[in-house]
Write a protein that holds these residues in place. Structure first.
Motif, PDB file in Angstrom:
ATOM      1  N   ASP A 168       4.833 -54.307 126.051  1.00  0.00           N
ATOM      2  CA  ASP A 168       5.871 -55.332 126.075  1.00  0.00           C
ATOM      3  C   ASP A 168       5.471 -56.459 127.012  1.00  0.00           C
ATOM      4  O   ASP A 168       4.523 -56.335 127.789  1.00  0.00           O
ATOM      5  CB  ASP A 168       7.214 -54.734 126.501  1.00  0.00           C
ATOM      6  N   ASN A 169       6.199 -57.565 126.926  1.00  0.00           N
ATOM      7  CA  ASN A 169       5.970 -58.717 127.789  1.00  0.00           C
ATOM      8  C   ASN A 169       7.123 -58.924 128.750  1.00  0.00           C
ATOM      9  O   ASN A 169       7.477 -60.046 129.087  1.00  0.00           O
ATOM     10  CB  ASN A 169       5.743 -59.988 126.954  1.00  0.00           C
ATOM     11  N   ALA A 225       8.956 -59.489 123.160  1.00  0.00           N
ATOM     12  CA  ALA A 225       8.003 -59.004 122.161  1.00  0.00           C
ATOM     13  C   ALA A 225       7.610 -57.579 122.533  1.00  0.00           C
ATOM     14  O   ALA A 225       7.236 -57.309 123.679  1.00  0.00           O
ATOM     15  CB  ALA A 225       6.770 -59.893 122.095  1.00  0.00           C
ATOM     16  N   VAL A 226       7.719 -56.669 121.573  1.00  0.00           N
ATOM     17  CA  VAL A 226       7.409 -55.254 121.803  1.00  0.00           C
ATOM     18  C   VAL A 226       6.534 -54.757 120.659  1.00  0.00           C
ATOM     19  O   VAL A 226       6.850 -54.987 119.484  1.00  0.00           O
ATOM     20  CB  VAL A 226       8.686 -54.397 121.892  1.00  0.00           C
ATOM     21  N   CYS A 278      -0.104 -45.732 132.390  1.00  0.00           N
ATOM     22  CA  CYS A 278       0.827 -46.854 132.457  1.00  0.00           C
ATOM     23  C   CYS A 278       0.178 -48.011 133.207  1.00  0.00           C
ATOM     24  O   CYS A 278      -0.247 -47.847 134.357  1.00  0.00           O
ATOM     25  CB  CYS A 278       2.116 -46.434 133.154  1.00  0.00           C
ATOM     26  N   THR A 279       0.087 -49.165 132.559  1.00  0.00           N
ATOM     27  CA  THR A 279      -0.465 -50.372 133.166  1.00  0.00           C
ATOM     28  C   THR A 279       0.607 -51.440 133.163  1.00  0.00           C
ATOM     29  O   THR A 279       1.215 -51.709 132.125  1.00  0.00           O
ATOM     30  CB  THR A 279      -1.692 -50.870 132.392  1.00  0.00           C
ATOM     31  N   SER A 280       0.846 -52.056 134.340  1.00  0.00           N
ATOM     32  CA  SER A 280       1.931 -53.020 134.436  1.00  0.00           C
ATOM     33  C   SER A 280       1.609 -54.106 135.452  1.00  0.00           C
ATOM     34  O   SER A 280       0.859 -53.883 136.412  1.00  0.00           O
ATOM     35  CB  SER A 280       3.234 -52.309 134.831  1.00  0.00           C
ATOM     36  N   THR A 307       4.358 -54.507 130.569  1.00  0.00           N
ATOM     37  CA  THR A 307       4.005 -53.099 130.755  1.00  0.00           C
ATOM     38  C   THR A 307       3.444 -52.524 129.466  1.00  0.00           C
ATOM     39  O   THR A 307       3.963 -52.795 128.379  1.00  0.00           O
ATOM     40  CB  THR A 307       5.242 -52.278 131.181  1.00  0.00           C
ATOM     41  N   THR A 308       2.389 -51.724 129.606  1.00  0.00           N
ATOM     42  CA  THR A 308       1.820 -50.989 128.476  1.00  0.00           C
ATOM     43  C   THR A 308       1.756 -49.519 128.845  1.00  0.00           C
ATOM     44  O   THR A 308       1.176 -49.158 129.878  1.00  0.00           O
ATOM     45  CB  THR A 308       0.409 -51.486 128.127  1.00  0.00           C
ATOM     46  N   VAL A 309       2.359 -48.675 128.026  1.00  0.00           N
ATOM     47  CA  VAL A 309       2.364 -47.234 128.271  1.00  0.00           C
ATOM     48  C   VAL A 309       1.633 -46.557 127.120  1.00  0.00           C
ATOM     49  O   VAL A 309       1.990 -46.737 125.947  1.00  0.00           O
ATOM     50  CB  VAL A 309       3.796 -46.686 128.379  1.00  0.00           C
ATOM     51  N   LEU A 310       0.620 -45.773 127.452  1.00  0.00           N
ATOM     52  CA  LEU A 310      -0.137 -45.007 126.466  1.00  0.00           C
ATOM     53  C   LEU A 310       0.130 -43.527 126.699  1.00  0.00           C
ATOM     54  O   LEU A 310      -0.163 -42.998 127.784  1.00  0.00           O
ATOM     55  CB  LEU A 310      -1.632 -45.302 126.591  1.00  0.00           C
TER      56      LEU A 310
END
Length: 658
Positions: free
Chosen positions: A61-62, A44-45, A113-115, A145-148
């Motif tokens: 994403d997961n 899932a993205v 970036c949070t992962s 991971t989430t990238v802002l």
């Protein structure tokens, strides 16, 4: 200009140069981040944009996530987990492999970036601005991971100045996400811009639902399935022709081992395969995945990875053209006429099931139940159903009966058959129009000429039996032949049908006989020495299309015969230049295209015209020839030969049914 001494560039300049190669606009940044998510095993993205990605890009994403000890390394240039040796560059299985995505993006923006990995107790958050770490701390995070990305190109104003307006940049991202949805139907994608969801795919692994998410119900239903292999290349996907064709090639999507790429030669091969199914000036649409050994294709030819190089490009083009042509030619005019009547599309009365038989906020998929039998309505994944006004119990019972009478004809109502437009349902207590049965009136039918066909021909048509013969009703405007077949009204364009018959006959004659016209005296034509050599080596190909020539000297050729079908008006030199272009690898044979266009012109000139009155005997003869020859249901210019109107469609127009 003063000559500067040779010196090593500062790291910030190196970073900006590299970023300019990889990240030229928001769409490129999204591409790098999403490909990293896919390579991390995400199912899932989510992609969200603000101001077309110029102000902010968020990709979540997961996937497996980045281990805490490797977070800093992920932002280093040329750092990757996808390559370990140079040999692996020729056997790449992942979408990303350069190891410059995060580093290049962070060099020209502010990145957070949070992962978190599945086995970690907590996640890690890194903040990087213009390539420099500002913060690196523990943070709460789901697995993935989430990238802002904020303020893209804030430290590169020249590049920022060359970006388009936010809406145009968002459209480029939307186009890329559309390709991803089609290439990876096993991944659930969600794309939103300015807080509005643009695309949402279910990720159920079915190409049909991915197409539905991108193009909608009607296009998904009209697409033609393509599957086959040729020359070691497996081709799988769908092609849209006829009414689905477009005025440009923007909706042609090619994928190699799941990777989207652009290739003009494959586009021309596709168009050659779809010739006759698409009108002149129009282009087929497609979503075609090519599967082949990884070592036979080089994806490392351009920084944006949108171009590839095949080991044998001619074989790949021939494979695509062969497989697509076979898929399109499976339907003949006889099969088109004999096709069973399609189930009617779901109209408002079917969607009315939703408010009547469940609450507006219900989430269960099984929403209709009846004593002794259960029917299933699948809720569309990407769109919310509207809440509808309530009706009283009396009207509810009447509508339920009406609905069940209709649903009883259909085993399963799929999501693609539902519409999301709010239907016009009466308010509480109002009378439901059409609920009461209406006595049908059956006036005597006018006499119609029945065509008595031999049994083999009758068997090709539904209803063309002793009980329900194929009936010739007449001609509309002396152009469209009307036939009644079962519960369908068939309309055949007499000019298009005859034109297709003549075209096929002329092409078969030309291809089988290779007719040439001898010239009284040889024609001497001058060419560069390289071209003379190429023409001399292509004697077999030239003879196949009707040419007879040989080298006169190093810079000229003597032409003794030309294709008879072209007549005397065609300049021979121009034709040979086209042949040279073909020999140098152009996917669509220019010379063959010219020959086919000439044949089509001849067929059109000699075919029955619209407005020509035909007797029943003429009609019967034309119909026999159409059915026995197995022609495709389009004219040489791509126009349809036959259209149909079902009895149900007519009854709806006359309000006999709802």
């Amino acid at each position: 200009m003063k000559i500067q001494p040779i010196q090593k560039l500062p790291q910030d300049v190196i970073g900006k140069i590299a970023a300019g190669e990889v990240v030229e606009r928001p769409a490129a940044a999204v591409k790098e981040l999403v490909e990293n998510a896919i390579d991390a095993g995400a199912t899932a993205v989510t992609v969200e944009l603000t101001d077309g990605g110029i102000t902010a890009i968020r990709v979540a994403d997961n996937g497996t996530g980045i281990p805490a000890g490797q977070m800093r390394m992920a932002f280093e240039r040329h750092a990757t987990s996808k390559l370990t040796s140079a040999e692996e560059l020729f056997n790449i299985h992942t979408l990303g492999f350069r190891g410059e995505a995060l580093a290049s993006i962070a060099a020209v923006s502010r990145v957070t970036c949070t992962s978190k990995t599945a086995d970690a107790e907590y996640g890690m958050k890194a903040q990087v601005e213009a390539g420099a770490f500002l913060d690196f701390v523990e943070a709460a995070s789901p697995v993935g991971t989430t990238v802002l990305v904020k303020d893209l190109f804030f430290n590169a104003p020249v590049r920022l100045k060359f970006l388009k307006k936010p809406a145009a940049e968002a459209a480029l991202v939307s186009d890329y996400l559309m390709r991803l949805i089609l290439s990876r139907p096993d991944i659930a994608f969600r794309f939103a811009s300015q807080g509005k969801t643009i695309y949402r795919s279910p990720g159920d692994g079915r190409l049909e639902t991915a197409i539905y998410a991108v193009y909608g119900r009607e296009t998904a239903q009209a697409m033609r399935k393509v599957y086959g292999n040729s020359g070691g290349v497996v081709i799988d996907g769908v092609v849209g022709v006829q009414e689905l064709s477009r005025g440009n090639r923007q909706q042609q999507s090619f994928f190699i081992n799941g990777r989207y790429f652009r290739d003009e030669l494959l586009s021309r091969a596709l168009e050659s395969a779809a010739e006759g199914y698409v009108m002149i000036g129009r282009f087929p649409i497609c979503a075609l995945n090519l599967t082949m050994p990884y070592e036979q294709v080089d994806v490392n030819v351009h920084p944006n990875k949108l171009e590839v190089r095949f080991q044998n490009s001619a074989a790949v083009m021939n494979a695509l053209e062969t497989v697509v042509r076979e898929a399109l030619q499976t339907e003949t005019i006889a099969e088109k006429l004999a096709a069973p009547t399609k189930r009617p599309e779901m109209e408002a009365e079917a969607i009315e099931v939703v408010p009547l038989l469940r609450d507006a906020d219900a989430t269960a998929e099984t929403i209709i139940e009846d004593t002794g039998e259960t029917k299933l309505l699948k809720k569309p994944h990407e769109k919310e159903l509207f809440p509808f006004p309530r009706v009283d119990e009396g009207s509810r019972a009447v509508l339920r009966d009406t609905i069940w009478q209709y649903i009883g004809e259909t085993e399963v109502l799929e999501a693609k058959e539902l519409i999301t437009e709010k239907p016009d349902i009466p308010e509480t207590g109002t009378e439901v129009y059409g609920a009461e049965p209406v006595a049908e009136v059956h006036p005597p039918e006018p006499a119609a000429a029945e065509i008595s066909l031999p049994e083999p021909v009758q068997g090709m048509l539904p209803g063309a039996t002793e009980e329900h013969p194929l009936r010739y009703i007449g001609a509309a405007f002396s152009t469209y032949l009307l036939f009644e077949a079962g519960e369908r009204l068939l309309l055949i364009d007499q000019h298009a049908a005859h034109e297709r018959l003549l075209y096929d006959r002329l092409m078969a004659r030309y291809q089988n006989e290779h007719m040439s016209q001898r010239l009284l005296t040889p024609l001497l034509l001058s060419f560069p020495a390289r071209d003379v050599q190429a023409l001399t080596e292509a004697q077999e190909e030239l003879e196949a299309i009707g040419f007879d020539l040989d080298a006169f000297d190093a810079t000229s050729v003597a032409v003794r015969a030309t294709p008879v079908i072209l007549g005397e008006s065609e300049p021979v030199r121009e034709l040979l230049v086209d042949v040279l272009d073909d020999l140098r690898g152009r996917a669509s044979s220019v010379t063959q295209d010219r020959l086919k266009a000439k044949v089509a012109q001849m067929a059109c000139k000699h075919a029955i015209k619209g407005g020509d009155a035909l007797s029943p005997t003429d009609v019967e003869q034309l119909l026999r020839q159409m059915l026995s020859s197995g022609i495709q249901p389009t004219c040489p210019h791509g126009r349809p030969v036959v259209q149909e109107i079902t009895k149900r469609e007519l009854e709806k127009r006359f309000r006999r049914i709802q």
